[in-house]
Structures are given as C-alpha cells and as structure tokens.
Design an enzyme around this catalytic site. Structure first.
Site: not given
Ligand SMILES: [Zn+2]
Length: 990
Positions: A79, A152
C-alpha cells in the site's frame, strides 16, 4: 457538501451495455438519497458501484481483495509502495505530491485484514478526475523500485552512519509505524482476539506487519503480491457524489483500456467453526516504575454470523447495543458492578470489517487471577438474558440508534462517501449484495415485524450466537515491565548474531545500500518527472469562501445562532456555557463535571434509566470543552458545550431530557461517580500512545497561552494526572462538593449561547420547545475569577512505555487577524510537505513529521509521530526555517502549496460540523468578509511574502519556544547527555 434528500433520476438503463460496461442494476436508495448503479467492465470483470447523490464532495476509491499469507506486512508495505510513483508518473512520492498540490479534500490508503482501499475526494470535478487518474495509474502500474521497498518496508543499517563499529539495526517507515502500533495496549488487545479467533484464514496474520516478522519480507515477494492481486479483475471501484455515471464510465473506459481478465484467487475463506472454546494470554509493555496491579485486560470474543447475512448481522448489532451500548446494558452493568475490573475494555462491541463478524467484551483495569471470574460473570449474565429477555426499552433504544446512525450525514475527518463505502464493503467484498447495508429502514422494519410475532427473538439470538456458539476465545492481556526489554534484547541478539556472520563484503554492501538510499532520498524529483503530474491552474480554484447560513436571534435574553442546512431529518443543538469565570484551581475539574452530567442520574431517575432515555430519544449527547482567542486577540473565550442530536420527531422529549440533566442532575450515587472517574482516566490514558504527538503539543504549548493551558487542563497531561490522582484515592465527598460548586458556577443563563442547526421545520420546532429548557436553569452568574498569564517556555520529557518518540516544539504565534497569518498558514504547509516530510519521515523513518499553524489558538508547532529519533528531530526543527530561507521557495513550488492550502481551507463539514464551526467563528469574532480577505491573501502570496514571514515572524517566535517529548525514560535520559538545553523528565502520571 450539499447532500439533498432526493435520489437523482436514473441516467442509464438497467441491462444496457455502454462503453464496454454492462449496467447490471439501477436502484434508488431512499434512505441515503442516492441512485445506485452496479456495473461491470466486460473485458476485465472489474466491479463498479456508483452512488449518484446530490453531494459535491465526490469520492473515488479503488479497492482489492488482498489476503495476506504471513505477518510480514506485505499488504501494508505494498500500500505504501504503490504510492511512490508509476510508469507514467515517475515521481518518488506521488502520494505526497498529490496531497500537497491539489484541491483534494481527502486522500489516503487503508490496509485492512483482507482488503486494501485507495480513496480520494474533491469538490472540483477537474481536480477529482486528475486525482482519480493518477491514483488508478499508481495502483495498476506502479514502479515498486527496490529503494522504495527498502525505505517503506525495511532495510539494514549501521547506527551512527559511516561508523564501521556501529550496531546493526533495522529501519523502515512501516517497520517504525508498526513498532508504534505494537506499543499500544488497545491495538495489541484487538490483534490478540482477531488473530487467535481465525487461525485458519488470513485473519490469523497481521496484514499491517509484526515488527519481528517484517524483516523477513523480500522485494521479490512484494512485487509478486502486486501481480497476484492488483488487477482490474480483482478490483472494486466505489464512486460517490454528484458527477453523473456516464462521466465515470468514460473515465474508467480510459483507465481500464488494454487490460484483460486474469485468473485471481482472492476469495476470503471461511474460518471453520470450533467445537470448543480456546484461551490465550499475552503481555504489553509498561514503564519500569509503574505498578502492575489492576492493569490486566480480560476479554471474551466470539466468531459469529457471516457479514453477507445482513439481517442476522443487524440482529447482532441490536443485541450488542442492548447488551453493552449504554450504561443500562445488562452485560455492561454486570461487569462494571462486579468490581472485577475498572471499566469495559476498548475492544467491546461488534466488529464487522471481517467476513465473519466478531463480538468482543471484557474488562480492563483488572488482574490475571480474576480472568475466571470475569468469564463466569459474562456467561452467567448472557444466560440470564437468554432466560428473561431484554427490557423492551433497551431493544427500542438500540433500533433507534441503528436508524439514527443510518440516517445521519457524518463528515468528520472522513468524507461522507467513506462512511458509505465502509458499509458497502461489509457485503460486497464477500460477493454479497453491496446495497443491503445502506437500506437500514427496510431491515429495521423486518426486525420489528419479527419481534411482533416472536417476542423472544433476541433471546434466540443470545442463545444462537453467544451461549451455544463454542467458537469463542478468552484473552488475558497482562502488563509486564520486561515486555519491551525482552523484545528489544531479542532483537539486539538477532542483530548481533547477524552482524557476527557478516563478511567484510556484506558489511560494505549494507553500508553501500543504506548510503545509496540516503542519497536518493535527499535528491528532489526532476522537473520533468514532476511535470508528468496533472496541475490545476489558478483559474480552477474557487475564489469565494463557502458561507454557512447563519442568523442571530434571541430566546428571551439568550443569544441564539441558527443555521438552516439540509440534515436528513436530524436537528442539532449546542448549549455553550461560559466558563471563563471559573476559578483557576477548579478548571481541570470541568470535564468531570460534564462527564457526571452526562452519565449520572437526574430528576429522580437512576443513571441506567437516564442512559436508556438518552439512547431512545437522542442520537447522542456529548460535552465538549473549547477555548480560543476573541476578536481583540487578548481575551480568551472558554466554553463548556453540551451538544445534542435528535431526530425531529423526538425533539420535545429530547428537550425535556436535556432540561432534566442540566437542572436536576443527581450526585448521590458515589459508586457510579467512581466508575465514571475510572472510565475517563482509562480512556485518556489509552489515548496517549495513539496520539502522542498531540499530547506532546498540548504539553509544550501549555505555558504559552491561556487557551493552550485550558487545552492541557481539560484534555491533556494535567487532566490525566488529576484523574489518576482521583482514581487512586477516590473520596466522594470533596468531589461532590466541588461538582456542586461548579454546577452553580457554570450552568446558568448569563453567558449562555444556543446554537441550532437543521432544516427549517426542525429549527422552528426546537426553538418552540427551548423556552421550557432555559426556564429551568438559573440566571445569575456567581463568581468573578479571571486568569491572565505570562508566557514561560518549558523543556519537558514525559516518560511513557513506547519504543518510539513523539517530539513537539511549539511557539507563540500571531493570531488570525495579524497580517502575517495567511503567509504563516502556507508556510507551515510548505515546511510540512517539503523539508519536514523529507527529513523526519523519508530520511528519519518516522511515521510522520509536520508543522501546524493554529491562528485561532495562536500557536505554531513542529511535531513528529512514531519517531525513532529524538535529538536528531529537534535538530531538524532547529534548522527548518534557516533551511527554507537558504533554499528559497520557487513560484511553482509556492503555487502547489497555495492550491493545497485552499483545498484544506475548503474541506467540507457535515451539518453538525458546519453549525459548530459557525459558532466558533462567532466566538472568535471572525466574519465572512474577513474569511474572504484571508483567502484572497493566501491566493495572492508571492515567495518573498513567505520568506518575510519566516524571517520576521517565525524565527523570532521560535527563539522562546517550548519543547515537550513523550518517549521511553531511557531515551529521554540518553537525549539529555547531548542536549544543551536539558529536558526535565517526569513520569506520565503518578
Ligand atoms: Zn502505514
């Protein structure tokens, strides 16, 4: 946002094929004033649901079923990663670019246990389609670079960059985000229930990622997960708002061109039902000095009906509300009265974001040896409910709440379209009818009919889903001092082992990868890459401020503000009492006074009878404390606001009830008072870690302005310490005395302002009833105390049990009417989305770093959230303004920030929110002409204005700023070794 009650006329025909889509179904959903189009993309099988409604805040969302197969956080890291650029939009952080430079009113992405959703909203159609186009490209054709995964997800680095002797450690944005999540007892409690109730389907894993497991994920696995699930065939498009369906189809036709149908296996399997209950025990971290007594939570949870069975789920919702939804609920009451714990556990209630819904209930503030007794108490109470049934009033109250919640237009932090989207996915994701959860009236009527024929309907529900359902778990969550140390020691050991096996070559590789990452992170996107993103021009920006209809009147001697707004049959009343004359030492007690007013008995009725009456006649009753600067920039307005919501048909009864509460509150039930104190203390205590940045901000600001001091006294550290002291040594008598004094000081007509919001008929009815209410309260204001204060910056470290830090630096800043306020507003956004975002989040690995300017509260803040750093972060704050002055601001950069600022100024509110906002502007003395002036100034800013405000206003203000850090005690002590201005370290609460 202007939703009106009428469903728009259909614009397509059921069964028709157009532009490569089949219109499978068209239906008017009267309850929410929408015409629904269920459609399918013929080539790929992509599913589309459009709720066409007369609301200008259009929402686009694309979602996928993404069942994880482990706890590496693969769905969550994906995501984050898809938002970092696509083939067509090759920018490093497309999400940040969109959020800073568009008129979006909402942009986000959510990872659930079984799905991932990407919603974005705007009130301007050209902006809406820009955003939707980029979002669609990002999810279907992302780059997912190796560096993005490292940044991330996770990567190895040596502490103290460049030093070959430094310890090996793991960093990454999701990794740190989840370390924060695993420090929160509430979050851990919920994880323990969900993961253990569903050991054989995807819910057995943590889709967000377990910090201990996240480092096992590889970049290749991440890319494969995208290939498997992010295809149009597995996609769900949810659209809401006033853009007509044919425009959406033209857009989607373009987006989906070139894709084919693929094989996807993403169905969420059913968890097989158990033959007998299970139990599990876990621990959560607490600070070293803290006592362990009465800090355990014991919960029971059941796996229940399938979400697609909407009628059964509604029965469960009603049963859940009747059991625990109010103070009168027999299960809530039995647990609180048992004394086995302090208050209900925060996981209590029905969870319906899963294929099979879950009901959980339990106590916190307990001890491990009471687990058996708590379980017996819960099961015994359910047995007695199954035998005797609910009081009819409780069932009626629950049905009323379902109707109210279904009807109310709610736009808090999330657009109304998001609320509807969440409901739709409860059935849609599991191949059920997506519209059923939106049609609450027919469902309620069916249940009423069944109840008519079978008065024991709910006794059956209790037997079926609670007593005769062995798929149940008992979870004990204990505090442990060593919990965090153990996991940290384990981590250090793992790292040391790994480090020992590394060859010189491996070490060089790790260093090289980490430094390449840092290098990339510090390089800005090229102008060519940035120019791929669609840009609005100034002419696309609405010039005019939105005006909230406001009319001033009087009811006898009391000022009344009226706001006529479509509200789907609901009327809102705010009674704002002046508390500026309440003596200083009593100020922190005001929130408790509100809590008692709302939660005790009144007018000769016990608290549980009152709770049922409130639930039957009101959508809700809240008490809020608020303060800010008045028009002169010196006086501080301070209010206690009773906020009531009711369906129009219930207004007369609701006014009587509110009158009982305000005029005839009862403080004789001391046992109940103690329960309310504990409930409030535990609720506030549990809020510290999830919103640590806001607590740090309040603490830092508390010695700067009176409004900020009030915020700290009412909602922050001072409040928490007061509640902890009271909870530790509860003595009813002095408290009753204080409360009685406060009631006299606050609940009277002088200084009272009434604020009424709704449609014309509702407002008229309410005003015709309100005289009965105001007659019942006193008219004299006793007391004359007033406070003024001298600013005194502080440097404070508050020790909490968390593996991450929350760092705040706050300065006293000019107010709304100051000529620099427009520039400061844009400046704070520029720093947030640029320098701070880069340094604290991208390079520092924190979940968030930002600056906020509050012209109404007159403060300017730097904040970090779930931050692995402390000293470094303060240094980043220190350099922020200088950096901006050195780097300068380009015209293009400024234009983007201005557009984003206007987007945030224009964020729509729901009817209740609009009414409230208009009232606050009234207190602050801000008129629409001035708001227009402020907007014009924002739109007219040039780079020099920004630099001038930075140099001339912000820099001097920061010289006498306050610092507050919420972090682990060891971290705070370590920081003091290097900080020149030492932090005074204090425990959170005694
Ligand atoms: Zn995240």
């Amino acid at each position: 946002m202007k939703p009106a009650g009428q469903c728009p006329a259909p614009r397509l025909t059921q069964g028709e094929e157009t532009r490569g889509f089949r219109v499978r179904r068209i239906e008017a959903v009267d309850d929410i004033g929408s015409t629904a189009y269920e459609m399918e993309h013929l080539a790929t099988g992509a599913k589309i649901l459009h709720l066409h409604a007369n609301d200008s805040e259009n929402l686009f969302a694309v979602g996928f079923r993404t069942p994880p197969g482990d706890s590496t956080g693969i769905a969550h890291i994906l995501e984050h990663s898809v938002l970092a650029g696509s083939e067509r939009y090759p920018v490093k952080d497309a999400f940040n670019e969109l959020s800073r430079a568009t008129l979006q009113t909402f942009i986000n992405a959510f990872t659930y246990p079984d799905k991932t959703l990407y919603p974005v909203a705007s009130q301007v159609p050209v902006d809406f389609f820009n955003l939707a186009r980029v979002y669609a490209d990002l999810v279907f054709k992302p780059r997912i670079l190796k560096e993005t995964f490292l940044q991330e997800g996770h990567h190895l680095e040596f502490a103290g960059s460049g030093d070959p002797g430094g310890d090996l450690t793991v960093s990454g944005i999701v990794y740190n985000e989840m370390k924060g999540a695993y420090s929160s007892p509430d979050g851990l409690m919920y994880k323990a229930l969900q993961q253990n109730l569903f050991p054989e389907n995807p819910y057995g894993f943590d889709s967000g990622g377990d910090p201990e497991v996240i480092p096992q994920l590889t970049w290749e696995q991440l890319r494969e997960f995208h290939r498997l699930y992010y295809s149009p065939t597995n996609a769900y498009f949810f659209l809401y708002g006033n853009i007509p369906p044919e425009d959406h189809l033209a857009f989607l036709d373009d987006v989906l061109r070139g894709f084919d149908r693929v094989r996807v296996e993403s169905a969420i399997g059913l968890q097989p039902r158990w033959k007998k209950p299970h139990s599990v025990s876990n621990c959560y971290p607490v600070s070293k000095g803290e006592s362990l007594a009465r800090k355990t939570a014991v919960n029971l949870a059941w796996m229940m009906a399938e979400n697609t069975d909407a009628e059964e789920v509604l029965l469960l919702r009603v049963a859940s509300h009747a059991l625990v939804g109010t103070a009168a609920g027999p299960l809530r009451k039995a647990l609180i009265d048992s004394g086995l714990g302090e208050d209900l556990s925060p996981v209590t209630g029905l969870e319906s974001d899963l294929r099979q819904v879950v009901f959980a209930v339990g106590l916190r503030g307990s001890d491990p040896d009471k687990a058996g007794a708590i379980e017996e108490k819960i099961l015994g109470t359910l047995k007695s409910v199954a035998q005797k049934g609910f009081e009819r009033a409780l069932v009626e109250a629950a049905l009323h709440q379902v109707e109210f919640q279904g009807r109310e237009i709610v736009r808090g932090a999330y657009p109304y379209g998001i609320t509807l989207m969440s409901r739709v996915f409860h059935t849609w994701l599991y191949d059920g009818d997506p519209l059923v959860p939106l049609k609450f009236n027919p469902l309620i009527n069916r249940i009423r009919n069944r109840l008519e024929k079978d008065p024991e309907l709910f006794q059956g529900v209790i037997r079926r889903w609670f007593l005769d359902n062995p798929h149940r778990i008992t979870s004990v969550m204990e505090p442990r001092h060593s919990c965090m140390e153990e996991s940290e020691a384990k981590f250090r050991q793992q790292m040391a082992q790994l480090q020992a096996t590394l060859s010189a070559e491996d070490r060089a590789k790790i260093r090289e990868e980490a430094s390449r990452l840092k290098e990339l992170q510090s390089q800005p996107d090229s102008p060519e890459a940035l120019s791929t993103l669609p840009r609005l021009s100034r002419s696309d920006i609405p010039r005019e401020v939105e005006r909230i209809p406001s009319e001033e009147g009087r009811l006898a001697d009391i000022p009344v503000l009226k706001h006529e707004i479509f509200s789907n049959g609901i009327v809102y009343l705010d009674c704002a009492f002046d508390v500026s004359r309440v003596p200083e030492e009593l100020q922190p007690c005001l929130p408790l006074m509100g809590k008692f007013a709302r939660g005790m008995g009144a007018a000769g009725r016990r608290y549980d009878e009152m709770a049922t009456r409130i639930s039957m006649t009101m959508g809700g009753l809240g008490v809020q404390m608020a303060s800010g600067f008045g028009r002169d920039g010196k006086e501080t307005w301070q209010k206690m606001i009773f906020r009531m919501r009711a369906l129009r048909r219930n207004i007369p009864e609701a006014v009587t009830l509110l009158g009982d509460i305000l005029a005839e509150g009862d403080l004789t039930d001391h046992r109940r008072m103690e329960d309310l104190v504990l409930e409030k203390r535990n609720g506030l205590h549990a809020a510290v870690i999830p919103s640590g940045h806001l607590f740090a901000q309040r603490t830092a600001a508390s010695k700067l302005t009176l409004a900020s001091l009030r915020d700290e006294q009412w909602n922050g550290l001072i409040q928490l310490r007061l509640l902890s002291a009271l909870a530790g040594r509860f003595e009813a008598d002095p408290l009753v005395e204080t409360m009685e004094r406060l009631r006299k000081l606050v609940l009277h007509r002088s200084g009272l302002v009434l604020n009424v919001t709704g449609d014309a008929a509702g407002i008229d009815l309410l005003l015709s009833e309100l005289g009965r209410l105001t007659e019942r309260i006193g008219d004299k204001a006793p007391g004359t105390a007033t406070t003024s204060m001298v600013a005194a910056p502080l440097h404070l470290g508050i020790a909490i049990a968390a593996q991450v830090c929350y760092v705040a630096q706050v300065a006293d800043a000019p107010g709304y009417f100051d000529p620099s306020s427009a520039a400061l507003t844009v400046l704070s956004r520029e720093l947030s989305k640029g320098y701070l975002y880069n340094r604290i989040r991208v390079q520092g690995g924190a979940y968030g770093g930002m600056s906020l300017y509050d012209p109404l509260g007159r403060i300017f803040s730097f904040l970090s959230y779930r931050d692995p750093h402390l000293v470094e972060t303060l240094k980043v704050y220190d350099e922020a303004v200088r950096w901006l002055l050195d780097a300068g601001v380009s015209e293009t950069e400024l234009e983007k920030t201005i557009i984003g600022t206007i987007g945030s100024l224009d964020r729509p509110a729901d009817p209740a929110g609009k009414g409230y906002l208009a009232m606050v502007r009234h207190f602050a003395g801000i008129f629409d002409a001035e708001r227009q002036g402020f907007r014009d100034r924002v739109l007219g800013l040039c780079p020099e204005d920004l630099l001038k405000a930075a140099q001339g206003v912000l820099l001097p203000a920061l010289k006498s700023s306050s610092v507050a850090v919420y972090a682990g005690e060891e971290r705070l002590k370590q920081a003091n070794d290097t900080l020149s201005e030492k932090l005074i370290i204090e425990p959170l609460a005694g």
